[in-house]
Design an enzyme around this catalytic site. Structure first.
Site, PDB file in Angstrom:
ATOM      1  N   GLU A 110       0.825  -1.209   0.000  1.00 23.77           N
ATOM      2  CA  GLU A 110       0.000   0.000   0.000  1.00 23.77           C
ATOM      3  C   GLU A 110       0.865   1.268   0.000  1.00 23.77           C
ATOM      4  OE1 GLU A 110      -4.165  -1.141   2.085  1.00 23.77           O
ATOM      5  OE2 GLU A 110      -2.410  -1.359   3.377  1.00 23.77           O
ATOM      6  N   GLU A 130      -4.164  -9.506   3.183  1.00 20.78           N
ATOM      7  CA  GLU A 130      -5.019  -9.177   4.329  1.00 20.78           C
ATOM      8  C   GLU A 130      -6.212 -10.115   4.482  1.00 20.78           C
ATOM      9  OE1 GLU A 130      -2.863  -5.242   3.836  1.00 20.78           O
ATOM     10  OE2 GLU A 130      -3.379  -6.988   2.633  1.00 20.78           O
TER      11      GLU A 130
END
Length: 254
Positions: A110, A130
């Protein structure tokens, strides 16, 4: 050396994630330092471009330190990376080049997505696992489908699988591949120097336009006046004059 190391060479700033023994996983102290140095870069009028990379040869950043999440859950909850680190990177309104020197997963991926230009070594892998950890990948799930094919982004996010450097280049997740870390930093610096040859206000305006119009319909975006007014700046006059005189412009940033 601190776990986040910041230095400046001329107009280029370098920020290193420096915890190679833990594959550069970020804990709450490191995220605070990261934000502190981003603010230093943002407010330094002489710093034009930021290059982000990791120390060591294993990983750029393996994400959030999950050991801290287990041992110090309150710190983990009070200082989530989403909405802090990634937003701060985007809102510097100066170019950020991410030099991905190995694995970039979870928050590490990210961080790369919040950068403006992504370079990587040929042995890197990227992804957001995730969903395999019961987490949300909030920033990644928001931005990734805007940068690459939405269906490929969905596949990455739903399965949590990592993509290779070659796949990342093919789908536009990274812009260039370099053989090793030395070539990676050399190329990142080369690009940064090219950016520094351009007018700082123009670059700032362009970055703001890119990010602030990402979800705005075309004709509405064309009506917006975002960022500094470069058309009435001293640098616009200097740029035209330098072109006519066949010399390099001397930018003032105003």
């Amino acid at each position: 050396m601190k776990t986040i190391h910041y230095e400046k060479k001329g107009e280029i700033a370098y920020l290193y994630i420096n915890k190679p023994e833990k594959r550069n996983a970020i804990d709450s102290i490191m995220s605070d330092l990261f934000l502190e140095y981003l603010e230093t870069f943002k407010t330094d009028s002489e710093a034009r471009v930021l290059i982000l990379t990791g120390k060591g040869d294993k990983a750029f950043c393996s994400g959030r330190d999950l050991k801290e999440a287990k041992e110090n859950p309150e710190a983990f909850k009070k200082k989530p990376l989403r909405g802090r680190l990634f937003n701060a990177m985007i809102e510097t309104y100066k170019p950020v080049i991410c030099a991905i020197n190995g694995v970039a997963v979870g928050a590490g991926c990210e961080i790369a997505l919040a950068s403006d230009i992504r370079l990587a070594t040929v042995d890197c892998k990227l992804g957001m696992p995730e969903a395999k950890r019961g987490m949300g990948a909030t920033f990644g799930a928001t931005i990734l489908p805007k940068l690459i094919s939405p269906s490929f982004a969905a596949k990455m996010l739903y399965t949590g699988k990592l993509v290779t450097a070659e796949e990342a280049l093919k789908i536009g997740l990274v812009d260039e591949l370099l053989e090793d870390q030395q070539q990676l930093l050399e190329r990142a610096t080369e690009l940064a120097l090219e950016i520094c040859e351009c007018a700082p206000l123009s670059v700032q305006r362009i970055k703001e336009m890119i990010w602030k119009t990402m979800d705005v319909p075309l004709f509405q975006a064309l009506q917006l006046d975002i960022g500094p007014n470069v058309y009435e700046s001293e640098d616009r006059i200097e740029g035209a004059q330098a072109f006519l005189e066949k010399r390099k412009p001397v930018w003032k940033g105003k």
